[in-house]
Design an enzyme around this catalytic site. Structure first.
Site, PDB file in Angstrom:
ATOM      1  N   GLY A 136     116.220 -47.840  43.684  1.00  0.00           N
ATOM      2  CA  GLY A 136     116.192 -46.465  44.208  1.00  0.00           C
ATOM      3  C   GLY A 136     115.171 -46.303  45.331  1.00  0.00           C
TER       4      GLY A 136
ATOM      5  N   ASP B   6     112.200 -44.680  45.425  1.00  0.00           N
ATOM      6  CA  ASP B   6     110.804 -44.955  45.032  1.00  0.00           C
ATOM      7  C   ASP B   6     110.642 -46.406  44.625  1.00  0.00           C
ATOM      8  OD1 ASP B   6     110.612 -42.272  45.442  1.00  0.00           O
ATOM      9  OD2 ASP B   6     109.836 -41.769  43.453  1.00  0.00           O
TER      10      ASP B   6
ATOM     11  N   ALA C 102     113.613 -45.311  36.691  1.00  0.00           N
ATOM     12  CA  ALA C 102     115.066 -45.148  36.626  1.00  0.00           C
ATOM     13  C   ALA C 102     115.435 -43.789  36.048  1.00  0.00           C
ATOM     14  CB  ALA C 102     115.678 -46.259  35.781  1.00  0.00           C
TER      15      ALA C 102
ATOM     16  N   SER D 229     108.597 -34.843  36.815  1.00  0.00           N
ATOM     17  CA  SER D 229     109.109 -34.136  37.994  1.00  0.00           C
ATOM     18  C   SER D 229     108.701 -32.674  38.030  1.00  0.00           C
ATOM     19  CB  SER D 229     110.639 -34.215  37.975  1.00  0.00           C
ATOM     20  OG  SER D 229     111.190 -33.301  38.880  1.00  0.00           O
TER      21      SER D 229
ATOM     22  N   GLU E 259     110.599 -30.453  38.833  1.00  0.00           N
ATOM     23  CA  GLU E 259     111.745 -29.692  38.308  1.00  0.00           C
ATOM     24  C   GLU E 259     111.438 -29.109  36.925  1.00  0.00           C
ATOM     25  OE1 GLU E 259     115.297 -29.046  39.162  1.00  0.00           O
ATOM     26  OE2 GLU E 259     114.240 -29.150  41.072  1.00  0.00           O
TER      27      GLU E 259
ATOM     28  N   TYR F  61     118.889 -32.304  33.751  1.00  0.00           N
ATOM     29  CA  TYR F  61     117.939 -33.280  34.317  1.00  0.00           C
ATOM     30  C   TYR F  61     116.505 -32.886  33.967  1.00  0.00           C
ATOM     31  CZ  TYR F  61     114.916 -35.406  37.848  1.00  0.00           C
ATOM     32  OH  TYR F  61     113.885 -36.066  38.472  1.00  0.00           O
TER      33      TYR F  61
ATOM     34  N   LYS G 104     113.582 -34.692  31.554  1.00  0.00           N
ATOM     35  CA  LYS G 104     112.260 -35.080  32.076  1.00  0.00           C
ATOM     36  C   LYS G 104     111.135 -34.497  31.207  1.00  0.00           C
ATOM     37  CE  LYS G 104     113.063 -37.698  35.676  1.00  0.00           C
ATOM     38  NZ  LYS G 104     112.587 -39.069  35.755  1.00  0.00           N
TER      39      LYS G 104
ATOM     40  N   ARG H 176     115.942 -42.125  51.303  1.00  0.00           N
ATOM     41  CA  ARG H 176     116.386 -41.118  50.342  1.00  0.00           C
ATOM     42  C   ARG H 176     117.908 -41.214  50.177  1.00  0.00           C
ATOM     43  NH1 ARG H 176     115.254 -38.005  45.940  1.00  0.00           N
ATOM     44  NH2 ARG H 176     114.500 -35.941  46.492  1.00  0.00           N
TER      45      ARG H 176
HETATM   46  P1  NAP Z   1     116.850 -42.606  42.956  1.00  0.00           P
HETATM   47  O1  NAP Z   1     116.765 -43.022  44.390  1.00  0.00           O
HETATM   48  O2  NAP Z   1     117.999 -41.783  42.507  1.00  0.00           O
HETATM   49  O3  NAP Z   1     116.797 -43.953  42.079  1.00  0.00           O
HETATM   50  C1  NAP Z   1     117.116 -43.933  40.728  1.00  0.00           C
HETATM   51  C2  NAP Z   1     117.107 -45.351  40.194  1.00  0.00           C
HETATM   52  O4  NAP Z   1     117.454 -45.313  38.799  1.00  0.00           O
HETATM   53  C3  NAP Z   1     118.122 -46.291  40.857  1.00  0.00           C
HETATM   54  O5  NAP Z   1     117.553 -47.570  40.948  1.00  0.00           O
HETATM   55  C4  NAP Z   1     119.274 -46.310  39.861  1.00  0.00           C
HETATM   56  O6  NAP Z   1     120.066 -47.469  39.919  1.00  0.00           O
HETATM   57  C5  NAP Z   1     118.481 -46.280  38.558  1.00  0.00           C
HETATM   58  N1  NAP Z   1     119.268 -45.868  37.393  1.00  0.00           N
HETATM   59  C6  NAP Z   1     120.023 -44.766  37.233  1.00  0.00           C
HETATM   60  N2  NAP Z   1     120.555 -44.733  35.994  1.00  0.00           N
HETATM   61  C7  NAP Z   1     120.119 -45.843  35.355  1.00  0.00           C
HETATM   62  C8  NAP Z   1     120.306 -46.382  34.069  1.00  0.00           C
HETATM   63  N3  NAP Z   1     121.080 -45.775  33.143  1.00  0.00           N
HETATM   64  N4  NAP Z   1     119.696 -47.544  33.756  1.00  0.00           N
HETATM   65  C9  NAP Z   1     118.929 -48.192  34.666  1.00  0.00           C
HETATM   66  N5  NAP Z   1     118.730 -47.743  35.914  1.00  0.00           N
HETATM   67  C10 NAP Z   1     119.302 -46.568  36.248  1.00  0.00           C
HETATM   68  O7  NAP Z   1     115.536 -41.823  42.526  1.00  0.00           O
HETATM   69  P2  NAP Z   1     114.095 -41.773  43.249  1.00  0.00           P
HETATM   70  O8  NAP Z   1     114.107 -40.673  44.244  1.00  0.00           O
HETATM   71  O9  NAP Z   1     113.721 -43.128  43.632  1.00  0.00           O
HETATM   72  O10 NAP Z   1     113.185 -41.263  42.049  1.00  0.00           O
HETATM   73  C11 NAP Z   1     112.550 -42.191  41.161  1.00  0.00           C
HETATM   74  C12 NAP Z   1     112.201 -41.474  39.866  1.00  0.00           C
HETATM   75  O11 NAP Z   1     111.317 -40.392  40.134  1.00  0.00           O
HETATM   76  C13 NAP Z   1     113.388 -40.862  39.139  1.00  0.00           C
HETATM   77  O12 NAP Z   1     113.149 -40.958  37.752  1.00  0.00           O
HETATM   78  C14 NAP Z   1     113.360 -39.404  39.559  1.00  0.00           C
HETATM   79  O13 NAP Z   1     113.976 -38.601  38.580  1.00  0.00           O
HETATM   80  C15 NAP Z   1     111.869 -39.163  39.647  1.00  0.00           C
HETATM   81  N6  NAP Z   1     111.435 -38.142  40.601  1.00  0.00           N
HETATM   82  C16 NAP Z   1     111.854 -38.199  41.897  1.00  0.00           C
HETATM   83  C17 NAP Z   1     111.381 -37.256  42.801  1.00  0.00           C
HETATM   84  C18 NAP Z   1     111.813 -37.284  44.241  1.00  0.00           C
HETATM   85  O14 NAP Z   1     111.613 -36.265  44.923  1.00  0.00           O
HETATM   86  N7  NAP Z   1     112.344 -38.391  44.748  1.00  0.00           N
HETATM   87  C19 NAP Z   1     110.468 -36.268  42.371  1.00  0.00           C
HETATM   88  C20 NAP Z   1     110.054 -36.270  41.044  1.00  0.00           C
HETATM   89  C21 NAP Z   1     110.521 -37.221  40.162  1.00  0.00           C
HETATM   90  P3  NAP Z   1     121.318 -47.599  40.967  1.00  0.00           P
HETATM   91  O15 NAP Z   1     120.700 -47.941  42.300  1.00  0.00           O
HETATM   92  O16 NAP Z   1     122.121 -48.686  40.372  1.00  0.00           O
HETATM   93  O17 NAP Z   1     121.997 -46.261  40.985  1.00  0.00           O
HETATM   94  O1  G4F Z   2     117.576 -32.329  47.566  1.00  0.00           O
HETATM   95  P1  G4F Z   2     117.928 -31.706  46.280  1.00  0.00           P
HETATM   96  O2  G4F Z   2     119.202 -32.133  45.642  1.00  0.00           O
HETATM   97  O3  G4F Z   2     116.669 -31.970  45.330  1.00  0.00           O
HETATM   98  P2  G4F Z   2     116.125 -31.232  44.012  1.00  0.00           P
HETATM   99  O4  G4F Z   2     117.195 -30.523  43.284  1.00  0.00           O
HETATM  100  O5  G4F Z   2     114.930 -30.426  44.415  1.00  0.00           O
HETATM  101  O6  G4F Z   2     115.681 -32.488  43.124  1.00  0.00           O
HETATM  102  C1  G4F Z   2     114.924 -33.555  43.692  1.00  0.00           C
HETATM  103  O7  G4F Z   2     113.551 -33.290  43.546  1.00  0.00           O
HETATM  104  C2  G4F Z   2     113.090 -33.207  42.184  1.00  0.00           C
HETATM  105  C3  G4F Z   2     111.583 -32.887  42.233  1.00  0.00           C
HETATM  106  O8  G4F Z   2     111.396 -31.502  42.285  1.00  0.00           O
HETATM  107  C4  G4F Z   2     113.363 -34.537  41.514  1.00  0.00           C
HETATM  108  F1  G4F Z   2     112.884 -34.503  40.244  1.00  0.00           F
HETATM  109  C5  G4F Z   2     114.845 -34.817  41.530  1.00  0.00           C
HETATM  110  O9  G4F Z   2     115.091 -36.110  40.957  1.00  0.00           O
HETATM  111  C6  G4F Z   2     115.335 -34.835  42.974  1.00  0.00           C
HETATM  112  O10 G4F Z   2     114.744 -35.941  43.627  1.00  0.00           O
HETATM  113  O11 G4F Z   2     117.984 -30.122  46.431  1.00  0.00           O
HETATM  114  C7  G4F Z   2     116.908 -29.379  46.969  1.00  0.00           C
HETATM  115  C8  G4F Z   2     117.341 -27.927  47.155  1.00  0.00           C
HETATM  116  C9  G4F Z   2     118.010 -27.314  45.925  1.00  0.00           C
HETATM  117  O12 G4F Z   2     117.487 -26.038  45.726  1.00  0.00           O
HETATM  118  C10 G4F Z   2     119.473 -27.215  46.295  1.00  0.00           C
HETATM  119  O13 G4F Z   2     120.176 -26.140  45.685  1.00  0.00           O
HETATM  120  O14 G4F Z   2     118.325 -27.905  48.187  1.00  0.00           O
HETATM  121  C11 G4F Z   2     119.371 -27.022  47.795  1.00  0.00           C
HETATM  122  N1  G4F Z   2     120.589 -27.384  48.527  1.00  0.00           N
HETATM  123  C12 G4F Z   2     121.227 -26.586  49.413  1.00  0.00           C
HETATM  124  N2  G4F Z   2     122.322 -27.191  49.871  1.00  0.00           N
HETATM  125  C13 G4F Z   2     121.276 -28.542  48.426  1.00  0.00           C
HETATM  126  C14 G4F Z   2     122.374 -28.417  49.277  1.00  0.00           C
HETATM  127  N3  G4F Z   2     121.040 -29.662  47.708  1.00  0.00           N
HETATM  128  C15 G4F Z   2     121.912 -30.701  47.840  1.00  0.00           C
HETATM  129  N4  G4F Z   2     121.683 -31.841  47.154  1.00  0.00           N
HETATM  130  N5  G4F Z   2     123.022 -30.611  48.652  1.00  0.00           N
HETATM  131  C16 G4F Z   2     123.303 -29.494  49.390  1.00  0.00           C
HETATM  132  O15 G4F Z   2     124.300 -29.438  50.102  1.00  0.00           O
END
Ligand code: NAP
Ligand code: G4F
Length: 342
Positions: free
Chosen positions: A11, A13, A85, A129, A131, A153, A157, A188
């Site tokens: 992913g 991160d 993950a 998160s 969230e 989700y 968490k 991303r």
């Molecule tokens: P991401 O790009 O969606 O990556 C998710 C990873 O989890 C991918 O490697 C995916 O594998 C793997 N995965 C999904 N389901 C799985 C399963 N059942 N078993 C094993 N692996 C699995 O997410 P990210 O943005 O890097 O975020 C990393 C972590 O931080 C996540 O837990 C997310 O919820 C959390 N988080 C993210 C944010 C953010 O803003 N990015 C903020 C707060 C918390 P595949 O590549 O095969 O799909």
């Molecule tokens: O980019 P988003 O899908 O991220 P969201 O829902 O904030 O979640 C991400 O951040 C979380 C941390 O706060 C992580 F835990 C989570 O794993 C993920 O990485 O949406 C951001 C905002 C939402 O309010 C959504 O309703 O954008 C709004 N939005 C508006 N139009 C959209 C769209 N989101 C998506 N994905 N696609 C749209 O077309």
């Protein structure tokens, strides 16, 4: 050499964290899921650079397969486990609630159980998160703020966050929760809103897309750069005592502001291209997120280095390069544009 074990290494991160740890001299083990197509594109440059020396080793596993996780932990005996993950897309979690919940909950408890039974010295990082807070007020959110999850989700968490604390308090395990606010990058996933915007803006700018269809433009997020946040994860694992820390920038911007900033970079007016569709609205919305990372700044010496404007610029510029390559492939008849109306 210290050994790290990362779930979710494929992913966003996973890429930044493994790069960071490999550059620090760690041996990194990561889990990948078996898939009918390749899912390692983000980490291919790291595989090319580090796998020959056995510094980066990948294993097939899944968070739902606790036996494979336990076998891997006992064989590798890592110093640090980073549980990244997850089915991390909030909107998808409403469509796939059982899978999202199973992945979000079972993986963390399986890993903690392995640590408890195999080696309590292994440190554990849980990807918590923002969230979890629910975002119904405009207040700054810190480690002390109450959770009010609004999606399957977020609920999963909260479970993983709480079970990490429970294992920390009950068994003296070094379990930390990194409560990370949204962090983005050119790596991303393309269905998250920031990347969806920067991909579309870039394609519109080179003439291979005509519009950008979004959902709620008024939602507001505290957006930082993923590269800055993985350093914070590592700093948490080096702290003397395990705890929970918020990582955030302390600034919140609406989706509309992100859109306007991205179009400004390519000298176009967003109102000529952006439309909204019910399809992208969620059954329940997190309206506003703004984080207070003072505790991480004071105790870990961490601070975000990338501003909102710099983040948007980094993402648009990277996607412009991709769009230019796509444009050439389209002209040569090697690629069909499918992104309009998606
Ligand atoms: P991401 O790009 O969606 O990556 C998710 C990873 O989890 C991918 O490697 C995916 O594998 C793997 N995965 C999904 N389901 C799985 C399963 N059942 N078993 C094993 N692996 C699995 O997410 P990210 O943005 O890097 O975020 C990393 C972590 O931080 C996540 O837990 C997310 O919820 C959390 N988080 C993210 C944010 C953010 O803003 N990015 C903020 C707060 C918390 P595949 O590549 O095969 O799909
Ligand atoms: O980019 P988003 O899908 O991220 P969201 O829902 O904030 O979640 C991400 O951040 C979380 C941390 O706060 C992580 F835990 C989570 O794993 C993920 O990485 O949406 C951001 C905002 C939402 O309010 C959504 O309703 O954008 C709004 N939005 C508006 N139009 C959209 C769209 N989101 C998506 N994905 N696609 C749209 O077309």
């Amino acid at each position: 050499m210290p050994i790290a074990f990362i779930t979710g290494i494929t992913g966003q991160d996973g890429y930044y964290l493994s790069k960071f740890l490999l550059e620090k001299g760690y041996v990194v083990h990561g889990t990948i899921r078996r898939s009918s197509t390749f899912n390692t594109s983000r980490i291919e440059p790291l595989i090319a650079k580090y796998s020959k020396e056995d510094n980066l080793i990948l294993h097939y596993s899944d968070l739902l397969d606790s036996s494979s996780l336990s076998t891997l932990i006992s064989t590798i005996n890592p110093d640090e486990i980073y549980n990244l993950a997850a089915q991390s897309h909030v909107a998808v979690s409403f469509n796939n609630p059982v899978f999202t919940t199973q992945t979000g909950t079972l993986g963390s408890i399986a890993l903690l159980e392995s640590i408890r039974s195999l080696n309590k010295k292994i440190k554990f990082y849980q990807a918590s998160s923002s969230e979890m807070f629910g975002g119904k007020s405009n207040e700054m959110l810190s480690e002390a703020s109450p959770f009010d999850p609004r999606s399957p989700y977020a609920a999963s968490k909260v479970f993983a966050h709480n079970i990490t604390k429970i294992y920390r308090d009950s068994y003296d395990i070094f379990g930390v929760n990194g409560i990370l606010f949204n962090h983005e990058s050119p790596h991303r996933g393309e269905t998250f809103v920031t990347r969806k915007i920067t991909r579309a803006v870039s394609r519109i700018s080179v003439g291979i897309q005509s519009k950008l269809t979004l959902g709620n433009l008024d939602a507001s997020r505290d957006w930082g750069f993923a590269g800055d946040y993985v350093e914070g994860m590592w700093l948490m694992m080096q702290h003397e005592n395990p705890d929970d820390w918020v990582l955030a920038t302390g600034e919140s911007h609406t989706v509309k502001e992100f859109v306007e900033e991205a179009f400004k970079i390519v000298n176009l007016n967003s109102s000529d291209y952006v439309e909204t569709s019910e399809k992208y609205f969620r059954p329940n919305e997190v309206d506003f997120l703004l984080g207070d990372s003072q505790k991480a700044q004071n105790e870990l010496g961490w601070k975000p280095k990338t501003s909102f404007k710099e983040l948007v610029k980094i993402m648009v510029e990277s996607d412009l390069e991709l769009a230019k390559r796509e444009s050439v492939l389209i002209k040569e008849g090697l690629l069909s544009p499918t992104w309009d109306n998606s």
